[in-house]
Structure formats: C-alpha cells, structure tokens
Design an enzyme around this catalytic site. Structure first.
Site, PDB file in Angstrom:
ATOM      1  CG  HIS A  23      -1.905  -1.013   1.386  1.00 26.87           C
ATOM      2  ND1 HIS A  23      -2.049  -1.777   2.516  1.00 26.87           N
ATOM      3  CD2 HIS A  23      -2.865  -1.433   0.528  1.00 26.87           C
ATOM      4  CE1 HIS A  23      -3.064  -2.620   2.357  1.00 26.87           C
ATOM      5  NE2 HIS A  23      -3.562  -2.446   1.146  1.00 26.87           N
ATOM      6  CE  LYS A  47     -12.590  -7.510   2.876  1.00 24.95           C
ATOM      7  NZ  LYS A  47     -11.439  -6.784   2.336  1.00 24.95           N
ATOM      8  NE  ARG A  96      -2.748  -7.821  -4.030  1.00 25.44           N
ATOM      9  CZ  ARG A  96      -3.486  -8.136  -2.979  1.00 25.44           C
ATOM     10  NH1 ARG A  96      -2.940  -8.186  -1.796  1.00 25.44           N
ATOM     11  NH2 ARG A  96      -4.768  -8.409  -3.106  1.00 25.44           N
ATOM     12  CB  SER A 134      -4.253  -6.518   4.915  1.00 19.95           C
ATOM     13  OG  SER A 134      -3.911  -5.288   4.352  1.00 19.95           O
TER      14      SER A 134
END
Ligand code: PNS
Length: 166
Positions: A23, A47, A96, A134
């Site tokens: 990030h 979440k 990514r 994460s």
C-alpha cells in the site's frame, strides 16, 4: 491564452487492515501522479477488522507524514459519493496479480456506471510487494511467522503489542 489547470484529486480507498508496504509503495507513486491524494479507509466493511478505523487511520497518518499532498480520511457509504464530496475525479487502485483483476474490473465498471465522470487508475504493484496482502500478513503474524519488511514499523509494533495483550 493558457488554460487554467484544475488540480487532480485522487482517492485511494481500501480496508487497510493493516497497511502494508505494498500500500505504501502505491501511495508514494500516487503522490507523484496526482496533485492531492486522499487515502480513504472504509468504515463499514463486512469483514471483521483486526484494527479499528481509528487505529488504521492513525497508523496510516504516521506512515504518510513525509508526503505533503497526501492525507488520510475515512468514509462510509458509496465510494463515488465520497469522491464527489471531495471533488475527486480519480480512484486509485493497485493490481498485484491477474487474480485481483476480476474484482477490480467489476468495481471500476460499477463505479463508472454510478458516476460516469470518475476514472479508476490502476497501478501495477511493484514486484517486490506483489505477494503481500493484509490478510496474509495477519495470518503469518498470527502463526508467529516473520513479517518484517512486509509492513511499516508502526504496524509491526501494533501487532506485537496486540499479541502481548492477549
Ligand atoms: O481494500 P479493499 O477491501 O479491497 O477495498 C475495497 C473498497 C473499500 C475499495 C470497496 O469495498 C468500496 O469501494 N466500498 C465502498 C462501497 C461502494 O462504493 N460499493 C460500490 C462500488 S464497488
């Protein structure tokens, strides 16, 4: 006559639970591309987060202090509504791997449908960080694996103190 240039405001939205070096790399690159970059933490995520929104924004603020044109905020509701309130014309997201593409494409197309003026700009993750998420950081830390170099020191410290508290 020279046209008056409008400052380009970009939003970098996400859960950032917690912020990773991937990030941070995106923030550093976004800071060079846009006049103003707002890193926006989603408040009402489905979440169950590890860190509260306050903790996440604090950690972000600590890590972005060297960028004068970057600020940290949080939002709830629709991202495009938040972007409109901030006069932002760009949403910044990182990709990514191919596996990110489908989800990101769906979100970008939905956001364009909701607000045709908004552009999503994707930056490819630096290959050094392309495997970091994460979720994996939390998993590896929880299983006592080494996470140094994956997250900024402030996150490592907070994770350690959480582990001691338990
Ligand atoms: O870091 P994440 O969890 O991948 O970020 C997802 C985020 C915050 C960008 C996304 O969930 C979002 O924009 N939520 C706000 C709700 C919204 O606008 N939904 C409709 C467009 S997809």
């Amino acid at each position: 006559m020279a046209e008056k240039q409008r400052a380009v405001v970009a939003i970098y939205p996400g859960s950032f639970d917690p912020i990773t070096n991937g990030h941070l790399d995106l923030i550093a690159r976004g800071a060079k591309l846009f006049d103003r970059l707002i890193v926006a933490v989603l408040q009402n995520t489905d979440k169950e987060p590890l860190f509260s929104v306050e903790e996440r924004t604090e950690m972000l603020r600590e890590t972005i202090s060297q960028y004068p044109n970057v600020e940290v905020d949080s939002f709830n509701g629709l991202l495009v509504d938040y972007a409109a309130r901030k006069n932002a014309s760009v949403i910044l997201r990182g990709i990514r791997a191919i596996s990110d593409y489908e989800y990101e494409l769906q979100m970008a197309l939905m956001n364009t449908r909701l607000s045709p003026g908004i552009e999503t700009v994707f930056l490819m993750s630096n290959e050094a960080y392309s495997f970091i998420s994460s979720r994996l950081v939390k998993q590896v830390f929880g299983l006592r694996g080494n996470i140094s170099g994956l997250v900024p020191p402030v996150v490592e410290r907070r994770l350690q103190s959480r582990a001691i508290e338990k």
